[in-house]
Design a protein around this motif. Structure first.
Motif: not given
Length: 512
Positions: A118-120, A140-141, A254-257
C-alpha cells in the motif's frame, strides 16, 4: 463480542490513528463497514471474507459491523483490509485480544490471503511510533520502507496466515529484508556540456547556492532546458531528515517501488504545460501531493512556462513564498511541504524569435502581450533570477569538436567544480543564517540581520529601487541574491559589485 485493532488514516503528509472496532452480534450474516470510508475501504468486506475463507480461517456466519473510529475522519484506500481481518479473528475468538494489543497493522488483502503493498507506509510507521505502538505489521513489500523509522519493530508478512502465526508467536518475527539494490545510475548530465551561456551558467550557480528561483528566457535552441536539467548536479546531497521527507511524499503518491528504501537523490520534476491545477499543486477529494510537493527539497522545472494556464501558475504564489501549502476540503485540511527550487523556461514570444539577431519575429505586438499576459506580475516578482539567453556563437559550439592538432579545446567548468563552490557557500549560510536556512529562504528580519551591505552598496540599491520602481518584495530579493553572490566570493559584507550583479538578473520586473 467486540474487538479492537489499531491502524492509521492518511491526512496530507501525516497519518492519524484509527481504531478498527469489530462487533459480532446475532442476526443475518453480513459485514458492514461504517466510519466515513471511501469505496476502496468499503469493498474490503469482500476481500476480507475471501482472504479468511481461502486462508483456512473461519468466517463468522452472523451479523458483523466494522467501525473505523473516529467516525468524522475520512478514510481511504485498501490498507484497512488487514486490521479488519485481525479484528474479525479476535471477535470470533480465533486470536486473543492480548495478542493484538498495541499492534498497528495495514495492508491490502487478496482473495487468496496474500498481502499486497500500500502507499503511505512511512507516514503510518511514524504515527505508530509517535503513539507508542508495540509493533507495526505490514506487507513484506513495504517492510524496508517501514523500517526507516528507528525504534519501531516491523513485522513483515506475505500472507494473512503468516500474520496470524506472528501474533501467536512474536519470536518468529524477523528483521525486514534489506532494500533492493538500486540499478547503476545513468551518467548524470554535466555542466561542462553547456557551451557558451556564461550569464546563464552563473545564474544557475547562484540559484543552486542560495536556493533562488530562476527564469530562463530565450529563443529555441539557446540551451534553456539543457541548463535547467543540470541544476540538480550542483545541489548538495540530501540530509537525512530531508531524505525522509522526500521518501514520505513519494510513498504517499505511490511512487516507491517494491522494497525501495530511502530516497537519496534530490527530486527533479518536470510536469507538462497542459497539467491541471490539481496535478501541479495537489488535490482530489482525499488530497494527494502534486508535482510541487513531489519536488520538495529538489527542483521543479516548468518548461514552456507561458503555455501554462494563468490560473494554474497563480496558485504557485503562496507555496513558493511559504514553502508549504494547505489544501482545504469540506471535511479536512491537509498540509503538504513544498520547499522547491523553481526553474522556469519560456520563449520570448509565440514564434520564439523576438529579439534574436539572426531570425525575424513573426508575432505582432498584441500576440507578444498575450504571451506574457499569462505570467502575472506577482508571480514574476517571486522569481529572484530572470535571465535572457542568447544562442551560442559558432565558435563556442565548435570548440568542443576541435581536434588535438587544431589547438586546445575550449573547456567549460564541470558540475563537480561548480558544486564545490556551491557547497562552500552553503556552509557559510548554515553557520550564519537562522536555522541554517539558504539565503533564498530568509524572511525580512532574518535577511536584515545577515545582509550587512557596504554604504556604497546600500546607496546603489536605494537608487535602483527608485529608478526601476521595484516592489518591496523585489527589492528584498535583490538583497538576497547579492548576499549569495558575496557568499560565493567568500566575502563578509555585500559590496556594490554584488548589488550590481544581482540587479542584472531582474530583466522582467515590468512587462510593458
Amino acid at each position: 463480542m467486540l474487538a479492537r485493532c489499531s491502524s492509521g488514516a492518511l491526512r496530507g503528509v501525516e497519518a492519524l490513528p484509527v481504531t478498527v472496532e469489530v462487533d459480532i452480534a446475532p442476526g443475518l450474516p453480513g459485514l458492514r463497514v461504517v466510519g466515513l470510508a471511501d469505496a476502496a475501504a468499503q469493498e474490503s468486506r469482500e476481500r476480507v471474507r475471501g482472504a479468511l475463507r481461502n486462508g483456512g480461517l473461519r468466517v463468522p456466519l452472523t451479523r458483523v459491523v466494522v467501525n473505523l473510529a473516529p467516525a468524522d475522519l475520512p478514510k481511504a484506500g485498501p490498507g484497512f483490509d488487514l486490521p479488519i481481518a485481525l479484528g474479525l479473528l479476535v471477535a470470533s475468538q480465533q486470536l486473543a485480544a492480548a495478542q493484538v494489543e498495541g499492534i498497528w497493522s495495514a495492508g491490502e488483502l487478496g482473495l487468496d490471503g496474500r498481502l499486497r503493498p500500500i502507499r503511505g507506509v512511512l507516514a503510518l510507521a511514524l504515527a505508530a511510533r509517535r503513539h507508542g505502538a508495540r509493533a507495526l505489521v505490514v506487507p513484506a513489500a513495504n517492510a524496508t520502507e517501514a523500517a526507516l523509522v528507528e525504534g519501531l519493530p516491523v513485522w513483515a508478512a506475505d500472507h494473512l496466515g503468516e500474520v496470524v502465526a506472528l501474533l501467536r508467536d512474536p519470536e518468529r518475527a524477523a528483521a525486514p529484508a534489506a532494500a533492493v539494490p538500486p540499478e547503476p545510475p545513468l551518467a548524470a548530465p554535466d555542466l561542462a556540456e553547456v557551451r557558451g551561456q556564461a550569464h546563464g551558467r552563473r545564474a544557475l550557480e547562484i540559484a543552486a547556492a542560495g536556493g533562488h528561483h530562476l527564469l530562463l528566457v530565450g529563443a529555441p535552441g539557446s540551451g534553456k532546458t539543457m541548463l535547467a536539467r543540470r541544476l540538480p548536479t550542483l545541489l548538495p546531497p540530501l540530509a537525512h531528515h530531508e531524505a525522509l521527507e522526500v521518501t514520505q511524499l513519494h510513498s504517499l503518491a505511490g511512487l516507491l517501488g517494491e522494497g525501495a528504501g530511502l530516497r537519496r537523490q534530490r527530486p527533479f520534476r518536470s510536469p507538462h504545460h497542459g497539467c491541471s491545477a490539481a496535478a501541479l499543486i495537489g488535490g482530489g477529494a482525499l488530497p494527494r501531493p502534486g508535482e510541487l510537493s513531489l519536488a520538495h527539497h529538489g527542483v521543479l522545472f516548468l518548461d514552456e512556462l507561458a503555455e501554462f494556464r494563468r490560473e494554474v501558475l497563480d496558485q504557485l504564489r503562496q507555496p513558493l513564498e511559504e514553502g508549504e501549502l494547505w489544501i482545504s476540503r469540506a471535511r479536512q485540511r491537509c498540509r503538504f511541504p513544498s520547499r522547491v527550487l523553481l526553474v522556469a523556461a519560456t520563449n520570448p514570444c509565440p514564434c520564439g524569435w523576438y529579439g534574436d539577431p539572426s531570425q525575424s519575429c513573426r508575432c505582432g505586438e498584441a500576440q507578444r502581450r498575450r504571451h506574457w499576459g499569462r505570467l502575472s506580475g506577482p508571480l514574476l516578482d517571486r522569481i529572484d533570477l530572470q535571465v535572457v539567453m542568447r544562442r551560442p556563437e559558432a565558435r563556442e559550439l565548435g570548440g568542443a569538436y576541435r581536434g588535438a592538432s587544431d589547438g586546445p579545446r575550449s573547456a567549460a567548468e564541470s558540475s563537480a567544480v561548480v558544486a564545490q563552490r556551491v557547497a562552500a557557500a552553503r556552509r557559510r549560510m548554515g553557520e550564519r543564517n537562522p536555522q541554517g536556512a539558504a539565503n533564498g529562504q530568509l524572511d525580512g528580519p532574518s535577511l536584515a540581520a545577515v545582509v550587512d551591505p557596504a554604504p556604497e552598496a546600500l546607496a546603489l540599491w536605494e537608487r535602483a529601487i527608485s529608478q526601476r520602481r521595484l516592489s518591496a518584495r523585489g527589492a528584498e530579493r535583490v538583497l538576497r541574491v547579492a548576499r549569495t553572490i558575496a557568499d560565493l566570493a567568500g566575502e563578509e559584507r555585500v559590496a556594490s559589485g554584488a548589488i550590481a550583479e544581482a540587479l542584472s538578473y531582474r530583466s522582467f520586473d515590468r512587462i510593458d
